[in-house]
Design a protein around this motif. Sequence first.
Motif, PDB file in Angstrom:
ATOM      1  N   ASP A 266     -83.813 -66.803  74.573  1.00 33.31           N
ATOM      2  CA  ASP A 266     -84.512 -65.641  74.031  1.00 33.31           C
ATOM      3  C   ASP A 266     -85.390 -65.986  72.838  1.00 33.31           C
ATOM      4  OD1 ASP A 266     -82.186 -66.278  72.655  1.00 33.31           O
ATOM      5  OD2 ASP A 266     -81.909 -64.247  71.883  1.00 33.31           O
ATOM      6  N   ARG A 267     -84.974 -66.944  71.999  1.00 33.84           N
ATOM      7  CA  ARG A 267     -85.719 -67.256  70.782  1.00 33.84           C
ATOM      8  C   ARG A 267     -86.734 -68.382  70.976  1.00 33.84           C
ATOM      9  NH1 ARG A 267     -82.490 -68.036  65.476  1.00 33.84           N
ATOM     10  NH2 ARG A 267     -84.646 -67.811  64.739  1.00 33.84           N
ATOM     11  N   TYR A 268     -86.401 -69.362  71.803  1.00 32.30           N
ATOM     12  CA  TYR A 268     -87.283 -70.520  72.014  1.00 32.30           C
ATOM     13  C   TYR A 268     -87.420 -70.778  73.521  1.00 32.30           C
ATOM     14  CZ  TYR A 268     -86.122 -71.455  67.085  1.00 32.30           C
ATOM     15  OH  TYR A 268     -85.938 -71.372  65.721  1.00 32.30           O
ATOM     16  N   PRO A 269     -88.110 -69.902  74.238  1.00 33.76           N
ATOM     17  CA  PRO A 269     -88.134 -70.037  75.706  1.00 33.76           C
ATOM     18  C   PRO A 269     -88.717 -71.355  76.210  1.00 33.76           C
ATOM     19  CG  PRO A 269     -89.733 -68.396  74.924  1.00 33.76           C
ATOM     20  CD  PRO A 269     -88.848 -68.725  73.770  1.00 33.76           C
ATOM     21  N   SER A 270     -89.793 -71.849  75.595  1.00 33.90           N
ATOM     22  CA  SER A 270     -90.397 -73.087  76.096  1.00 33.90           C
ATOM     23  C   SER A 270     -89.499 -74.292  75.815  1.00 33.90           C
ATOM     24  CB  SER A 270     -91.783 -73.297  75.474  1.00 33.90           C
ATOM     25  OG  SER A 270     -91.704 -73.389  74.065  1.00 33.90           O
ATOM     26  N   GLN A 271     -88.911 -74.355  74.595  1.00 32.25           N
ATOM     27  CA  GLN A 271     -88.006 -75.455  74.272  1.00 32.25           C
ATOM     28  C   GLN A 271     -86.719 -75.370  75.119  1.00 32.25           C
ATOM     29  OE1 GLN A 271     -89.615 -73.542  72.090  1.00 32.25           O
ATOM     30  NE2 GLN A 271     -90.199 -74.665  70.237  1.00 32.25           N
ATOM     31  N   TRP A 272     -86.249 -74.159  75.333  1.00 32.05           N
ATOM     32  CA  TRP A 272     -85.053 -73.964  76.173  1.00 32.05           C
ATOM     33  C   TRP A 272     -85.320 -74.464  77.588  1.00 32.05           C
ATOM     34  CZ3 TRP A 272     -84.463 -71.218  80.707  1.00 32.05           C
ATOM     35  CH2 TRP A 272     -83.149 -71.057  81.169  1.00 32.05           C
ATOM     36  N   SER A 273     -86.498 -74.133  78.123  1.00 31.18           N
ATOM     37  CA  SER A 273     -86.849 -74.561  79.476  1.00 31.18           C
ATOM     38  C   SER A 273     -86.914 -76.081  79.572  1.00 31.18           C
ATOM     39  CB  SER A 273     -88.189 -73.939  79.873  1.00 31.18           C
ATOM     40  OG  SER A 273     -88.586 -74.380  81.148  1.00 31.18           O
ATOM     41  N   MET A 274     -87.538 -76.722  78.568  1.00 35.42           N
ATOM     42  CA  MET A 274     -87.647 -78.174  78.572  1.00 35.42           C
ATOM     43  C   MET A 274     -86.285 -78.831  78.470  1.00 35.42           C
ATOM     44  SD  MET A 274     -89.569 -80.713  75.878  1.00 35.42           S
ATOM     45  CE  MET A 274     -91.208 -80.163  76.325  1.00 35.42           C
ATOM     46  N   ALA A 275     -85.468 -78.383  77.518  1.00 33.55           N
ATOM     47  CA  ALA A 275     -84.153 -78.997  77.319  1.00 33.55           C
ATOM     48  C   ALA A 275     -83.264 -78.799  78.537  1.00 33.55           C
ATOM     49  CB  ALA A 275     -83.493 -78.413  76.068  1.00 33.55           C
ATOM     50  N   THR A 276     -83.346 -77.620  79.152  1.00 33.43           N
ATOM     51  CA  THR A 276     -82.537 -77.350  80.343  1.00 33.43           C
ATOM     52  C   THR A 276     -82.974 -78.233  81.506  1.00 33.43           C
ATOM     53  OG1 THR A 276     -82.215 -75.057  79.635  1.00 33.43           O
ATOM     54  CG2 THR A 276     -81.809 -75.551  81.954  1.00 33.43           C
ATOM     55  N   ARG A 277     -84.268 -78.346  81.689  1.00 32.99           N
ATOM     56  CA  ARG A 277     -84.792 -79.189  82.773  1.00 32.99           C
ATOM     57  C   ARG A 277     -84.406 -80.648  82.576  1.00 32.99           C
ATOM     58  NH1 ARG A 277     -89.615 -81.774  82.769  1.00 32.99           N
ATOM     59  NH2 ARG A 277     -90.391 -80.461  81.068  1.00 32.99           N
ATOM     60  N   LEU A 278     -84.521 -81.139  81.342  1.00 34.59           N
ATOM     61  CA  LEU A 278     -84.179 -82.532  81.070  1.00 34.59           C
ATOM     62  C   LEU A 278     -82.679 -82.765  81.195  1.00 34.59           C
ATOM     63  CD1 LEU A 278     -86.543 -83.265  78.059  1.00 34.59           C
ATOM     64  CD2 LEU A 278     -86.743 -84.140  80.389  1.00 34.59           C
ATOM     65  N   ARG A 279     -81.888 -81.788  80.803  1.00 35.53           N
ATOM     66  CA  ARG A 279     -80.434 -81.911  80.964  1.00 35.53           C
ATOM     67  C   ARG A 279     -80.084 -82.048  82.447  1.00 35.53           C
ATOM     68  NH1 ARG A 279     -76.162 -78.896  82.392  1.00 35.53           N
ATOM     69  NH2 ARG A 279     -74.161 -79.286  81.321  1.00 35.53           N
ATOM     70  N   ASN A 280     -80.698 -81.227  83.286  1.00 35.64           N
ATOM     71  CA  ASN A 280     -80.430 -81.300  84.722  1.00 35.64           C
ATOM     72  C   ASN A 280     -80.875 -82.645  85.293  1.00 35.64           C
ATOM     73  OD1 ASN A 280     -79.409 -78.719  84.640  1.00 35.64           O
ATOM     74  ND2 ASN A 280     -81.334 -77.751  85.265  1.00 35.64           N
ATOM     75  N   LYS A 281     -82.025 -83.143  84.811  1.00 36.07           N
ATOM     76  CA  LYS A 281     -82.488 -84.457  85.254  1.00 36.07           C
ATOM     77  C   LYS A 281     -81.511 -85.548  84.832  1.00 36.07           C
ATOM     78  CE  LYS A 281     -86.835 -85.561  84.741  1.00 36.07           C
ATOM     79  NZ  LYS A 281     -88.120 -85.980  84.104  1.00 36.07           N
ATOM     80  N   ALA A 282     -81.002 -85.452  83.613  1.00 35.74           N
ATOM     81  CA  ALA A 282     -80.066 -86.459  83.106  1.00 35.74           C
ATOM     82  C   ALA A 282     -78.792 -86.496  83.936  1.00 35.74           C
ATOM     83  CB  ALA A 282     -79.737 -86.176  81.646  1.00 35.74           C
ATOM     84  N   LEU A 283     -78.356 -85.359  84.399  1.00 36.97           N
ATOM     85  CA  LEU A 283     -77.094 -85.300  85.137  1.00 36.97           C
ATOM     86  C   LEU A 283     -77.256 -85.610  86.614  1.00 36.97           C
ATOM     87  CD1 LEU A 283     -75.439 -82.182  83.489  1.00 36.97           C
ATOM     88  CD2 LEU A 283     -74.918 -84.596  83.107  1.00 36.97           C
ATOM     89  N   GLY A 284     -78.518 -85.542  87.113  1.00 38.40           N
ATOM     90  CA  GLY A 284     -78.639 -85.817  88.539  1.00 38.40           C
ATOM     91  C   GLY A 284     -80.006 -86.264  88.985  1.00 38.40           C
ATOM     92  N   GLY A 285     -80.933 -86.399  88.041  1.00 34.71           N
ATOM     93  CA  GLY A 285     -82.305 -86.744  88.395  1.00 34.71           C
ATOM     94  C   GLY A 285     -82.541 -88.234  88.428  1.00 34.71           C
ATOM     95  N   THR A 286     -83.785 -88.587  88.666  1.00 39.69           N
ATOM     96  CA  THR A 286     -84.191 -89.986  88.723  1.00 39.69           C
ATOM     97  C   THR A 286     -84.565 -90.470  87.335  1.00 39.69           C
ATOM     98  OG1 THR A 286     -85.055 -89.646  90.933  1.00 39.69           O
ATOM     99  CG2 THR A 286     -85.806 -91.621  89.762  1.00 39.69           C
ATOM    100  N   PRO A 287     -83.992 -91.606  86.885  1.00 39.43           N
ATOM    101  CA  PRO A 287     -84.334 -92.109  85.555  1.00 39.43           C
ATOM    102  C   PRO A 287     -85.748 -92.671  85.510  1.00 39.43           C
ATOM    103  CG  PRO A 287     -82.968 -93.695  86.705  1.00 39.43           C
ATOM    104  CD  PRO A 287     -83.025 -92.467  87.577  1.00 39.43           C
ATOM    105  N   ARG A 288     -86.232 -92.830  84.270  1.00 40.43           N
ATOM    106  CA  ARG A 288     -87.518 -93.456  83.985  1.00 40.43           C
ATOM    107  C   ARG A 288     -88.709 -92.739  84.614  1.00 40.43           C
ATOM    108  NH1 ARG A 288     -87.362 -97.902  81.117  1.00 40.43           N
ATOM    109  NH2 ARG A 288     -85.415 -99.059  80.914  1.00 40.43           N
ATOM    110  N   GLU A 289     -88.612 -91.421  84.738  1.00 40.70           N
ATOM    111  CA  GLU A 289     -89.796 -90.652  85.098  1.00 40.70           C
ATOM    112  C   GLU A 289     -90.632 -90.439  83.837  1.00 40.70           C
ATOM    113  OE1 GLU A 289     -88.803 -87.102  87.127  1.00 40.70           O
ATOM    114  OE2 GLU A 289     -87.546 -88.079  88.615  1.00 40.70           O
ATOM    115  N   PRO A 290     -91.920 -90.043  83.994  1.00 45.10           N
ATOM    116  CA  PRO A 290     -92.759 -89.833  82.796  1.00 45.10           C
ATOM    117  C   PRO A 290     -92.139 -88.830  81.842  1.00 45.10           C
ATOM    118  CG  PRO A 290     -94.087 -89.817  84.783  1.00 45.10           C
ATOM    119  CD  PRO A 290     -92.658 -89.839  85.227  1.00 45.10           C
ATOM    120  N   LEU A 291     -92.267 -89.103  80.566  1.00 45.76           N
ATOM    121  CA  LEU A 291     -91.693 -88.215  79.550  1.00 45.76           C
ATOM    122  C   LEU A 291     -92.522 -86.944  79.434  1.00 45.76           C
ATOM    123  CD1 LEU A 291     -90.898 -90.765  76.736  1.00 45.76           C
ATOM    124  CD2 LEU A 291     -89.259 -89.600  78.198  1.00 45.76           C
TER     125      LEU A 291
END
Length: 297
Positions: free
Chosen positions: A267-292
Amino acid sequence: RRQYPSEWSMVMLNLGNVCSRLRDPEHERQAIVFYKRSLEVRDRNLYPREWAETMLGLSNAYMIGQSSNWDWKSDFKQAVRVAQTALQVVKREENTSLWANLSRVVADSLAALGENRQALAIYDVLTKQLITTFRGEKAGTLFYNRGNTCLELSGQHNKELLQDAIASYDQALTFVSEQDHPDTWAMIMHNRGMAYLYLPDRGKQHVDTAIQSFDSELRVLSQDGSPEEWAKAMLAKGMAFLALGTKDDRIAAAQYFDQSLEVFTKDRYPSQWSMATRLRNKALGGTPREPLPKDVL
């Protein structure tokens, strides 16, 4: 004013300086009023130096006096116009300090407006030829701003500009210490870490150096004292561990993203929340070494 115009003008100038030193948008707006009143008496032709010094104060007030209630682009453009008008009178060889400070206002304002190449050209003159004009934190933030300009121009992938940014941040750290200016020092460390992380040949050594910068930054930041800056550091540190790519590193990255989400709520930081959530999901199951991802400065 009628009886003692010079004294009245000096009082207006001093009131402007006092308001400006408080460094918050409301007082900067008051400072602008006082400087303008002083300029009603301080004639450009009769008192060129005093007039230019007042113009410096006015340009700084326009540059610093930013608020969500004001047109910030218009204020930065006004800061450029005021400083450049004063530079028509001030000669570098006659008053180096005043010339350098007016030029810095122009560079800082142009950088804020996205005119980075023009800003960098001025920063190069100030840092390579006139750095002795500045002292301590002022010199450090000059190099910091130059580094940020290089970082912006790099598009977060140009190796030469990223290395130039890192060199500027390292120079800034020779003037700014953790003990004397912890907040400024932390900002420099953060952007230094990001520059290392964005280097295209992102090997383990560069990523480790980025992590060291973020760890240094976190020595002076706390979730309670500086929640947004602390969360940005946690997010950046998670990105660094994600870039390392091993299973253990990805788990560590997810933990740092989780910590950033304690502050970056949806609710307070929607863009940062979206980025952190997406990166968290990538960390737990995504492909490493994709573009930052971008925009975590």
